[in-house]
Design a protein around this motif. Structure first.
Motif, mmCIF file in Angstrom:
data_model
loop_
_atom_site.group_PDB
_atom_site.id
_atom_site.type_symbol
_atom_site.label_atom_id
_atom_site.label_comp_id
_atom_site.label_asym_id
_atom_site.label_seq_id
_atom_site.Cartn_x
_atom_site.Cartn_y
_atom_site.Cartn_z
ATOM 1 N N ASP A 60 0.889 -1.192 0.130
ATOM 2 C CA ASP A 60 -0.005 0.047 0.034
ATOM 3 C C ASP A 60 0.946 1.251 0.151
ATOM 4 O O ASP A 60 0.375 2.296 -0.529
ATOM 5 C CB ASP A 60 -1.166 0.139 1.312
ATOM 6 C CG ASP A 60 -1.955 -1.017 1.186
ATOM 7 O OD1 ASP A 60 -2.438 -1.329 -0.109
ATOM 8 O OD2 ASP A 60 -2.560 -1.353 1.996
ATOM 9 N N ASP A 61 1.998 1.147 0.862
ATOM 10 C CA ASP A 61 2.801 2.276 0.683
ATOM 11 C C ASP A 61 3.309 2.707 -0.529
ATOM 12 O O ASP A 61 3.692 3.761 -1.157
ATOM 13 C CB ASP A 61 4.113 2.150 1.700
ATOM 14 C CG ASP A 61 3.254 2.216 3.473
ATOM 15 O OD1 ASP A 61 2.130 2.481 3.451
ATOM 16 O OD2 ASP A 61 4.389 1.989 4.134
ATOM 17 N N ILE A 62 3.853 1.667 -1.463
ATOM 18 C CA ILE A 62 4.474 1.634 -2.840
ATOM 19 C C ILE A 62 3.294 2.265 -3.468
ATOM 20 O O ILE A 62 3.608 3.080 -4.502
ATOM 21 C CB ILE A 62 5.024 0.270 -3.310
ATOM 22 C CG1 ILE A 62 6.064 -0.126 -2.172
ATOM 23 C CG2 ILE A 62 5.545 0.562 -4.578
ATOM 24 C CD1 ILE A 62 7.066 0.638 -2.003
ATOM 25 N N GLU A 63 2.281 1.658 -3.507
ATOM 26 C CA GLU A 63 1.203 2.360 -4.553
ATOM 27 C C GLU A 63 0.780 3.706 -4.292
ATOM 28 O O GLU A 63 0.589 4.606 -5.068
ATOM 29 C CB GLU A 63 -0.209 1.212 -4.334
ATOM 30 C CG GLU A 63 0.221 -0.068 -4.755
ATOM 31 C CD GLU A 63 -1.076 -1.106 -4.577
ATOM 32 O OE1 GLU A 63 -2.085 -0.907 -3.906
ATOM 33 O OE2 GLU A 63 -0.906 -2.000 -5.116
ATOM 34 N N THR A 64 0.700 3.999 -2.991
ATOM 35 C CA THR A 64 0.441 5.575 -2.602
ATOM 36 C C THR A 64 1.649 6.457 -3.156
ATOM 37 O O THR A 64 1.345 7.393 -3.696
ATOM 38 C CB THR A 64 0.298 5.646 -1.071
ATOM 39 O OG1 THR A 64 -0.722 4.672 -0.597
ATOM 40 C CG2 THR A 64 -0.066 6.782 -0.454
ATOM 41 N N ALA A 65 2.679 5.968 -2.988
ATOM 42 C CA ALA A 65 3.713 6.704 -3.442
ATOM 43 C C ALA A 65 3.913 7.050 -4.899
ATOM 44 O O ALA A 65 4.210 8.156 -5.500
ATOM 45 C CB ALA A 65 5.180 6.154 -3.395
ATOM 46 N N PHE A 66 3.277 6.110 -5.638
ATOM 47 C CA PHE A 66 3.145 6.365 -7.215
ATOM 48 C C PHE A 66 1.932 6.876 -7.760
ATOM 49 O O PHE A 66 1.513 7.002 -8.896
ATOM 50 C CB PHE A 66 3.424 5.000 -7.967
ATOM 51 C CG PHE A 66 5.041 4.818 -7.851
ATOM 52 C CD1 PHE A 66 5.740 5.186 -8.716
ATOM 53 C CD2 PHE A 66 5.438 3.727 -6.991
ATOM 54 C CE1 PHE A 66 7.195 5.119 -8.541
ATOM 55 C CE2 PHE A 66 6.794 3.289 -6.857
ATOM 56 C CZ PHE A 66 7.702 4.039 -7.888
ATOM 57 N N GLU A 67 0.887 7.059 -6.843
ATOM 58 C CA GLU A 67 -0.284 7.816 -7.134
ATOM 59 C C GLU A 67 -0.248 8.997 -7.840
ATOM 60 O O GLU A 67 0.574 9.953 -7.317
ATOM 61 C CB GLU A 67 -1.280 7.696 -6.188
ATOM 62 C CG GLU A 67 -1.939 6.334 -5.411
ATOM 63 C CD GLU A 67 -2.944 6.742 -4.637
ATOM 64 O OE1 GLU A 67 -3.193 7.848 -3.965
ATOM 65 O OE2 GLU A 67 -3.281 5.606 -3.881
ATOM 66 N N GLU A 69 1.438 9.595 -10.467
ATOM 67 C CA GLU A 69 2.726 9.706 -11.382
ATOM 68 C C GLU A 69 2.111 9.398 -12.737
ATOM 69 O O GLU A 69 1.410 8.290 -12.976
ATOM 70 C CB GLU A 69 3.365 8.556 -10.965
ATOM 71 C CG GLU A 69 4.194 8.867 -9.643
ATOM 72 C CD GLU A 69 5.258 9.826 -9.715
ATOM 73 O OE1 GLU A 69 5.945 9.813 -10.958
ATOM 74 O OE2 GLU A 69 5.653 10.906 -8.851
#
Length: 87
Positions: A60-67, A69
């Protein structure tokens, strides 16, 4: 030998950041393995004399970081869809 390694790393650093070959080289040098689970992953990288394990990285942290982009993930498959990536 050390001079050759430094020259190679300088060469890689000067490659454009969007160059696919640069990304592959960095992954091949530094990433030893990745263990992907349903909600997290573990990354093992080559560090010094022994591998370094980074455990329980939440997806979830990775997906949030790339939202939001754009372009960075173009042509890649998404974790949220079962469709195959474009060839």
């Amino acid at each position: 030998m050390e001079a050759q390694i430094l020259a190679f790393l300088d060469y890689v650093c000067e490659m454009p950041s969007d160059d696919v070959n640069k990304r592959r080289v960095i992954i091949n040098i530094f990433v030893q393995s990745i263990y992907l689970y349903d909600d997290h992953f573990t990354l093992i990288i080559n560090a010094s004399k022994k591998p370094l394990s980074i455990d329980n990285i939440p997806l979830d942290d990775i997906e949030t970081a790339f939202e939001g982009e754009t372009g960075a993930l173009e042509g890649c498959s998404s974790l949220s869809t079962p469709a195959l990536p474009k060839s």
